[in-house]
Design a protein around this motif. Structure first.
Motif, PDB file in Angstrom:
ATOM      1  N   UNK A   5       0.835  -1.205   0.000  1.00  0.00           N
ATOM      2  CA  UNK A   5       0.000   0.000   0.000  1.00  0.00           C
ATOM      3  C   UNK A   5       0.868   1.253   0.000  1.00  0.00           C
ATOM      4  N   UNK A   6       1.940   1.218   0.777  1.00  0.00           N
ATOM      5  CA  UNK A   6       2.878   2.340   0.789  1.00  0.00           C
ATOM      6  C   UNK A   6       3.482   2.539  -0.594  1.00  0.00           C
ATOM      7  N   UNK A   7       3.842   1.437  -1.262  1.00  0.00           N
ATOM      8  CA  UNK A   7       4.380   1.524  -2.614  1.00  0.00           C
ATOM      9  C   UNK A   7       3.358   2.089  -3.589  1.00  0.00           C
ATOM     10  N   UNK A   8       2.107   1.679  -3.467  1.00  0.00           N
ATOM     11  CA  UNK A   8       1.036   2.183  -4.332  1.00  0.00           C
ATOM     12  C   UNK A   8       0.887   3.689  -4.195  1.00  0.00           C
ATOM     13  N   UNK A   9       0.801   4.170  -2.961  1.00  0.00           N
ATOM     14  CA  UNK A   9       0.587   5.601  -2.721  1.00  0.00           C
ATOM     15  C   UNK A   9       1.815   6.427  -3.128  1.00  0.00           C
ATOM     16  N   UNK A  10       3.001   5.926  -2.793  1.00  0.00           N
ATOM     17  CA  UNK A  10       4.226   6.648  -3.167  1.00  0.00           C
ATOM     18  C   UNK A  10       4.388   6.693  -4.679  1.00  0.00           C
ATOM     19  N   UNK A  11       4.138   5.561  -5.328  1.00  0.00           N
ATOM     20  CA  UNK A  11       4.251   5.499  -6.779  1.00  0.00           C
ATOM     21  C   UNK A  11       3.285   6.452  -7.465  1.00  0.00           C
ATOM     22  N   UNK A  12       2.028   6.484  -6.995  1.00  0.00           N
ATOM     23  CA  UNK A  12       1.042   7.395  -7.584  1.00  0.00           C
ATOM     24  C   UNK A  12       1.471   8.846  -7.420  1.00  0.00           C
ATOM     25  N   UNK A  13       1.973   9.182  -6.249  1.00  0.00           N
ATOM     26  CA  UNK A  13       2.386  10.563  -5.978  1.00  0.00           C
ATOM     27  C   UNK A  13       3.476  11.007  -6.946  1.00  0.00           C
ATOM     28  N   UNK A  14       4.463  10.134  -7.176  1.00  0.00           N
ATOM     29  CA  UNK A  14       5.579  10.501  -8.049  1.00  0.00           C
ATOM     30  C   UNK A  14       5.183  10.492  -9.524  1.00  0.00           C
ATOM     31  N   UNK A  15       4.369   9.521  -9.931  1.00  0.00           N
ATOM     32  CA  UNK A  15       3.984   9.409 -11.337  1.00  0.00           C
ATOM     33  C   UNK A  15       3.139  10.602 -11.761  1.00  0.00           C
ATOM     34  N   UNK A  16       2.211  11.017 -10.914  1.00  0.00           N
ATOM     35  CA  UNK A  16       1.341  12.140 -11.242  1.00  0.00           C
ATOM     36  C   UNK A  16       2.153  13.409 -11.442  1.00  0.00           C
ATOM     37  N   UNK A  17       3.290  13.512 -10.765  1.00  0.00           N
ATOM     38  CA  UNK A  17       4.095  14.739 -10.835  1.00  0.00           C
ATOM     39  C   UNK A  17       4.942  14.828 -12.096  1.00  0.00           C
ATOM     40  N   UNK A  18       5.097  13.741 -12.862  1.00  0.00           N
ATOM     41  CA  UNK A  18       5.935  13.763 -14.057  1.00  0.00           C
ATOM     42  C   UNK A  18       5.094  14.280 -15.216  1.00  0.00           C
ATOM     43  N   UNK A  19       5.150  15.590 -15.453  1.00  0.00           N
ATOM     44  CA  UNK A  19       4.193  16.270 -16.301  1.00  0.00           C
ATOM     45  C   UNK A  19       4.196  15.942 -17.785  1.00  0.00           C
ATOM     46  N   UNK A 147       7.428  -6.206  -2.241  1.00  0.00           N
ATOM     47  CA  UNK A 147       6.010  -5.859  -2.098  1.00  0.00           C
ATOM     48  C   UNK A 147       5.805  -4.363  -2.335  1.00  0.00           C
ATOM     49  N   UNK A 148       6.725  -3.561  -1.832  1.00  0.00           N
ATOM     50  CA  UNK A 148       6.659  -2.117  -2.068  1.00  0.00           C
ATOM     51  C   UNK A 148       6.730  -1.831  -3.572  1.00  0.00           C
ATOM     52  N   UNK A 149       7.664  -2.498  -4.252  1.00  0.00           N
ATOM     53  CA  UNK A 149       7.821  -2.297  -5.690  1.00  0.00           C
ATOM     54  C   UNK A 149       6.565  -2.723  -6.445  1.00  0.00           C
ATOM     55  N   UNK A 150       5.964  -3.841  -6.039  1.00  0.00           N
ATOM     56  CA  UNK A 150       4.725  -4.296  -6.681  1.00  0.00           C
ATOM     57  C   UNK A 150       3.599  -3.285  -6.481  1.00  0.00           C
ATOM     58  N   UNK A 151       3.539  -2.695  -5.292  1.00  0.00           N
ATOM     59  CA  UNK A 151       2.529  -1.673  -5.034  1.00  0.00           C
ATOM     60  C   UNK A 151       2.735  -0.452  -5.917  1.00  0.00           C
ATOM     61  N   UNK A 152       4.009  -0.033  -6.071  1.00  0.00           N
ATOM     62  CA  UNK A 152       4.320   1.115  -6.920  1.00  0.00           C
ATOM     63  C   UNK A 152       3.980   0.827  -8.385  1.00  0.00           C
ATOM     64  N   UNK A 153       4.244  -0.386  -8.833  1.00  0.00           N
ATOM     65  CA  UNK A 153       3.897  -0.778 -10.200  1.00  0.00           C
ATOM     66  C   UNK A 153       2.381  -0.779 -10.374  1.00  0.00           C
ATOM     67  N   UNK A 154       1.657  -1.236  -9.342  1.00  0.00           N
ATOM     68  CA  UNK A 154       0.196  -1.189  -9.390  1.00  0.00           C
ATOM     69  C   UNK A 154      -0.314   0.236  -9.516  1.00  0.00           C
ATOM     70  N   UNK A 155       0.328   1.172  -8.811  1.00  0.00           N
ATOM     71  CA  UNK A 155      -0.052   2.583  -8.913  1.00  0.00           C
ATOM     72  C   UNK A 155       0.168   3.110 -10.317  1.00  0.00           C
ATOM     73  N   UNK A 156       1.270   2.716 -10.926  1.00  0.00           N
ATOM     74  CA  UNK A 156       1.572   3.123 -12.301  1.00  0.00           C
ATOM     75  C   UNK A 156       0.513   2.591 -13.261  1.00  0.00           C
ATOM     76  N   UNK A 157       0.149   1.326 -13.094  1.00  0.00           N
ATOM     77  CA  UNK A 157      -0.869   0.722 -13.966  1.00  0.00           C
ATOM     78  C   UNK A 157      -2.205   1.435 -13.825  1.00  0.00           C
ATOM     79  N   UNK A 158      -2.599   1.737 -12.600  1.00  0.00           N
ATOM     80  CA  UNK A 158      -3.870   2.441 -12.369  1.00  0.00           C
ATOM     81  C   UNK A 158      -3.859   3.822 -13.003  1.00  0.00           C
TER      82      UNK A 158
END
Length: 201
Positions: A5-19, A147-158
């Motif tokens: 979950x931490x990976x998901x939220x962190x990944x989403x935060x960073x991905x959204x910022x890459x304009x 698990x963190x990396x998988x969460x971050x990848x899930x955030x990217x996919x979403x």
């Protein structure tokens, strides 16, 4: 699950910022051009970068800052070129999305994929945020780094799926050529701003 979950939220935060990458995915989604291919390219790139960061490549990048510097200036040049093309479309009014087939202005799949790759891999923020930062946070989870990396990848996919395919809902608002001129103008300004920020460090 906490690490994921931490990976998901962190990944989403960073991905959204890459304009610049997001603007391109949004534009392809609005034009309904090669959306799946572009989304898959962005997602596959994030899988590679996030996995590299979680496996410790971030430490190697810290020891070779010239790699990030090279990507920085290549990114500046590419973004400036893309901004010029978007500005030209905005001024000429030839970037329309819904009438693209009839007017022969569709972008080829190869060009769309290459642009997505360039906007991803020539952006030094991708290395700083996705590899270095995410890699550092993943390392803090110890044995749960995967698990963190998988969460971050899930955030990217979403994010990329929602951005690319969700953009279609805006299609009814963008049937007029003027709307596309405004969108391309916004794209040009965004690319110029990102290029300026990269050049300024």
């Amino acid at each position: 699950m906490t690490a994921a979950l931490h990976g998901l939220l962190t990944g989403l935060t960073l991905i959204i910022a890459i304009g610049s990458q997001n603007v391109f995915v949004l534009r392809q989604g609005l034009r309904r051009e090669h959306v799946l291919a572009v989304v898959l390219v962005c997602l596959a790139s994030d899988v590679v970068l996030i996995s590299a960061g979680a496996s410790g490549l971030g430490a190697l990048l810290r020891a070779a800052p010239q790699v990030v510097a090279a990507a920085r200036w290549a990114g500046v040049a590419f973004l400036l070129g893309y901004a010029v093309l978007a500005a030209r479309r905005a001024l000429r009014g030839d970037g329309g999305g819904m009438e693209a087939d009839a007017r022969g202005t569709r972008t080829g799949r190869g060009a769309a994929v290459l642009t997505a790759l360039a906007l991803t891999w020539l952006n030094p923020h991708v290395y700083l945020d996705t590899v270095l930062l995410l890699g550092s946070v993943a390392a803090s989870h110890g044995e749960q780094a995967r698990l963190f990396a998988l969460g971050a990848i899930g955030g990217s996919a979403l994010w990329f799926t929602a951005l690319g395919f969700g953009a279609r809902r805006l299609g009814t608002f963008l049937r007029r050529p003027r709307a596309w001129r405004i969108l391309d103008g916004a794209v040009a300004v965004t690319m110029l701003l990102v290029a300026g920020m990269l050049a300024a460090g």
